[in-house]
Design a protein around this motif. Structure first.
Motif, PDB file in Angstrom:
ATOM      1  N   LYS A  18       0.841  -1.195   0.000  1.00 37.23           N
ATOM      2  CA  LYS A  18       0.000   0.000   0.000  1.00 37.23           C
ATOM      3  C   LYS A  18       0.874   1.242   0.000  1.00 37.23           C
ATOM      4  N   LEU A  19       0.342   2.266  -0.614  1.00 40.34           N
ATOM      5  CA  LEU A  19       1.136   3.466  -0.842  1.00 40.34           C
ATOM      6  C   LEU A  19       1.298   4.241   0.462  1.00 40.34           C
ATOM      7  N   ASN A  20       2.548   4.459   0.875  1.00 39.90           N
ATOM      8  CA  ASN A  20       2.790   5.370   1.978  1.00 39.90           C
ATOM      9  C   ASN A  20       3.958   6.276   1.597  1.00 39.90           C
ATOM     10  N   SER A  21       4.340   7.149   2.510  1.00 44.95           N
ATOM     11  CA  SER A  21       5.330   8.173   2.146  1.00 44.95           C
ATOM     12  C   SER A  21       6.663   7.543   1.765  1.00 44.95           C
ATOM     13  N   LYS A  22       7.052   6.468   2.508  1.00 44.47           N
ATOM     14  CA  LYS A  22       8.335   5.828   2.237  1.00 44.47           C
ATOM     15  C   LYS A  22       8.376   5.267   0.813  1.00 44.47           C
ATOM     16  N   ARG A  23       7.260   4.624   0.445  1.00 43.69           N
ATOM     17  CA  ARG A  23       7.227   4.016  -0.886  1.00 43.69           C
ATOM     18  C   ARG A  23       7.156   5.059  -1.988  1.00 43.69           C
ATOM     19  N   THR A  24       6.440   6.164  -1.716  1.00 48.39           N
ATOM     20  CA  THR A  24       6.378   7.231  -2.720  1.00 48.39           C
ATOM     21  C   THR A  24       7.768   7.796  -2.967  1.00 48.39           C
ATOM     22  N   ILE A  25       8.513   8.053  -1.871  1.00 53.72           N
ATOM     23  CA  ILE A  25       9.871   8.587  -2.022  1.00 53.72           C
ATOM     24  C   ILE A  25      10.741   7.593  -2.782  1.00 53.72           C
ATOM     25  N   ALA A  26      10.589   6.296  -2.444  1.00 55.14           N
ATOM     26  CA  ALA A  26      11.406   5.277  -3.114  1.00 55.14           C
ATOM     27  C   ALA A  26      11.114   5.240  -4.609  1.00 55.14           C
ATOM     28  N   SER A  27       9.808   5.336  -4.969  1.00 54.68           N
ATOM     29  CA  SER A  27       9.451   5.315  -6.389  1.00 54.68           C
ATOM     30  C   SER A  27       9.987   6.550  -7.096  1.00 54.68           C
ATOM     31  N   LEU A  28       9.911   7.720  -6.425  1.00 51.45           N
ATOM     32  CA  LEU A  28      10.440   8.945  -7.030  1.00 51.45           C
ATOM     33  C   LEU A  28      11.948   8.839  -7.244  1.00 51.45           C
ATOM     34  N   LEU A  29      12.643   8.252  -6.265  1.00 48.92           N
ATOM     35  CA  LEU A  29      14.096   8.065  -6.422  1.00 48.92           C
ATOM     36  C   LEU A  29      14.396   7.142  -7.595  1.00 48.92           C
ATOM     37  N   GLY A  30      13.551   6.102  -7.780  1.00 45.38           N
ATOM     38  CA  GLY A  30      13.717   5.205  -8.916  1.00 45.38           C
ATOM     39  C   GLY A  30      13.553   5.948 -10.227  1.00 45.38           C
ATOM     40  N   LEU A  31      12.521   6.817 -10.295  1.00 41.83           N
ATOM     41  CA  LEU A  31      12.306   7.607 -11.514  1.00 41.83           C
ATOM     42  C   LEU A  31      13.482   8.550 -11.766  1.00 41.83           C
ATOM     43  N   LEU A  32      14.023   9.107 -10.682  1.00 35.78           N
ATOM     44  CA  LEU A  32      15.183   9.998 -10.808  1.00 35.78           C
ATOM     45  C   LEU A  32      16.379   9.242 -11.388  1.00 35.78           C
ATOM     46  N   LEU A  33      16.566   8.015 -10.894  1.00 38.35           N
ATOM     47  CA  LEU A  33      17.660   7.181 -11.413  1.00 38.35           C
ATOM     48  C   LEU A  33      17.470   6.911 -12.894  1.00 38.35           C
ATOM     49  N   LEU A  34      16.197   6.594 -13.280  1.00 41.85           N
ATOM     50  CA  LEU A  34      15.914   6.332 -14.691  1.00 41.85           C
ATOM     51  C   LEU A  34      16.211   7.567 -15.525  1.00 41.85           C
ATOM     52  N   ALA A  35      15.841   8.760 -14.998  1.00 42.65           N
ATOM     53  CA  ALA A  35      16.088  10.001 -15.731  1.00 42.65           C
ATOM     54  C   ALA A  35      17.585  10.219 -15.914  1.00 42.65           C
ATOM     55  N   GLU A  36      18.356   9.935 -14.856  1.00 41.75           N
ATOM     56  CA  GLU A  36      19.811  10.101 -14.949  1.00 41.75           C
ATOM     57  C   GLU A  36      20.402   9.181 -16.012  1.00 41.75           C
ATOM     58  N   ILE A  37      19.991   7.891 -15.971  1.00 41.26           N
ATOM     59  CA  ILE A  37      20.547   6.948 -16.951  1.00 41.26           C
ATOM     60  C   ILE A  37      20.084   7.366 -18.346  1.00 41.26           C
ATOM     61  N   ALA A  38      18.799   7.767 -18.468  1.00 40.32           N
ATOM     62  CA  ALA A  38      18.257   8.149 -19.777  1.00 40.32           C
ATOM     63  C   ALA A  38      19.024   9.330 -20.351  1.00 40.32           C
ATOM     64  N   TYR A  39      19.424  10.267 -19.489  1.00 40.81           N
ATOM     65  CA  TYR A  39      20.184  11.435 -19.944  1.00 40.81           C
ATOM     66  C   TYR A  39      21.471  11.010 -20.642  1.00 40.81           C
ATOM     67  N   TYR A  40      22.166  10.018 -20.031  1.00 38.57           N
ATOM     68  CA  TYR A  40      23.420   9.570 -20.631  1.00 38.57           C
ATOM     69  C   TYR A  40      23.183   8.712 -21.856  1.00 38.57           C
ATOM     70  N   VAL A  41      22.085   7.910 -21.838  1.00 39.74           N
ATOM     71  CA  VAL A  41      21.814   7.067 -23.005  1.00 39.74           C
ATOM     72  C   VAL A  41      21.427   7.939 -24.195  1.00 39.74           C
ATOM     73  N   MET A  42      20.705   9.039 -23.942  1.00 37.69           N
ATOM     74  CA  MET A  42      20.292   9.950 -25.023  1.00 37.69           C
ATOM     75  C   MET A  42      21.515  10.599 -25.678  1.00 37.69           C
ATOM     76  N   ASN A  43      22.506  10.997 -24.834  1.00 36.91           N
ATOM     77  CA  ASN A  43      23.707  11.630 -25.379  1.00 36.91           C
ATOM     78  C   ASN A  43      24.589  10.651 -26.135  1.00 36.91           C
ATOM     79  N   PHE A  44      24.311   9.369 -25.883  1.00 37.43           N
ATOM     80  CA  PHE A  44      25.143   8.322 -26.465  1.00 37.43           C
ATOM     81  C   PHE A  44      24.688   8.053 -27.886  1.00 37.43           C
TER      82      PHE A  44
END
Lengths: 169, 100
Positions: free
Chosen positions: A88-114
């Protein structure tokens, strides 16, 4: 759009969907089966990359041995759907999911430049066969290969020692 | 033919799904499966780089990575069995002996 690209996109979509289903199912047995499906798709992608030997290893070791071990442990511990483990969704899980999206954005940034200009290397056609892998493995990487046997022996002894210990009454 | 970036993108997405699984789930076994997913996504990236550069070192590294993953899953699942014997749960929220 050629046929290989279309098949790749279908397989990639199936891999992503099965991975998402794996982490959202409540029953661990269902999760394990989706993970087996994911491993099979990755094995097919290895065949696309002309890595036949690694594809066979992926199916026998990962989808075979490791996932059977997982299913065996799940059934040994008799884990069913547990209400305590309900997602169930709580604050800890929301933060964890946002951090996951941030990680994806970081990797995507480098893959796009590649930008890859070259296609698949011509040597790769014969590189993934058992013969050529064996040649490289026993010529250049013999020492790491022998060390792996010690690692597997240590894991064997460690697994037996940990699983055998009885509950202190 | 498929561009190399597509393989790297798929690998990145699968790795991120594994990270989110490790961070959000509470069942130790499914967390462990998410770690296996992350290992696999990195193996895919290694094989893709290996095939596109024509260097077999990537495939050898994946071979060793699979051997290490087999050893790791055997020990990890033994730890989970030992944990279940002592605590009768695999919910990691209830396993906080080492928590500061």
């Amino acid at each position: 759009m050629n046929l290989e690209l279309i098949v790749f996109l279908i397989l990639a979509a199936a891999a992503i969907v099965s991975a998402v289903l794996m982490i959202t199912r409540k029953n661990p047995v269902t999760s394990a089966l989706y993970l087996v499906f994911n491993f099979f798709i990755i094995a097919v992608l290895y065949l696309f990359l002309r890595a036949q030997f690694i594809a066979v290893i992926q199916i026998t070791v990962y989808a075979g041995a490791i996932m059977v071990l997982f299913l065996f442990v799940i059934m040994l511990l008799n884990l069913g759907e547990d209400k305590l483990l309900k997602w169930k969704l709580n604050s800890k899980r929301t933060i964890a999911s946002l951090l996951g999206l941030l990680l994806l954005a970081e990797i995507a940034y480098y893959v796009m430049n590649f930008t890859s200009t070259s296609g698949m290397s011509p040597q790769s056609e014969s590189m993934g066969t058992v013969e050529s892998i064996g040649r490289v493995l026993y010529a250049s990487y013999l020492f790491p290969f022998e060390i792996t046997s010690i690692l597997l022996l240590a894991a064997l002894v460690g697994a037996i020692f940990l699983a055998k210990r009885k509950l202190e009454q | 033919m498929v561009p190399l970036g597509y393989y790297i993108g798929l690998s990145a997405i699968l790795f991120t799904i594994g990270v989110v699984g490790v961070l959000t789930l509470r069942n130790a076994i499914v967390i462990f499966m998410s770690v296996e997913l992350m290992l696999n996504s990195v193996n895919l990236a290694l094989i893709a780089f290996s095939a596109y550069s024509g260097n077999p070192a990537g495939e050898i590294l994946v071979f060793f990575s699979i051997a290490v993953a087999a050893a790791e899953s055997a020990v990890g699942l033994a730890i989970i069995i030992a944990l279940f014997r002592n605590k009768l749960t695999v919910n990691i929220d209830e396993v906080n002996v080492l928590k500061w």
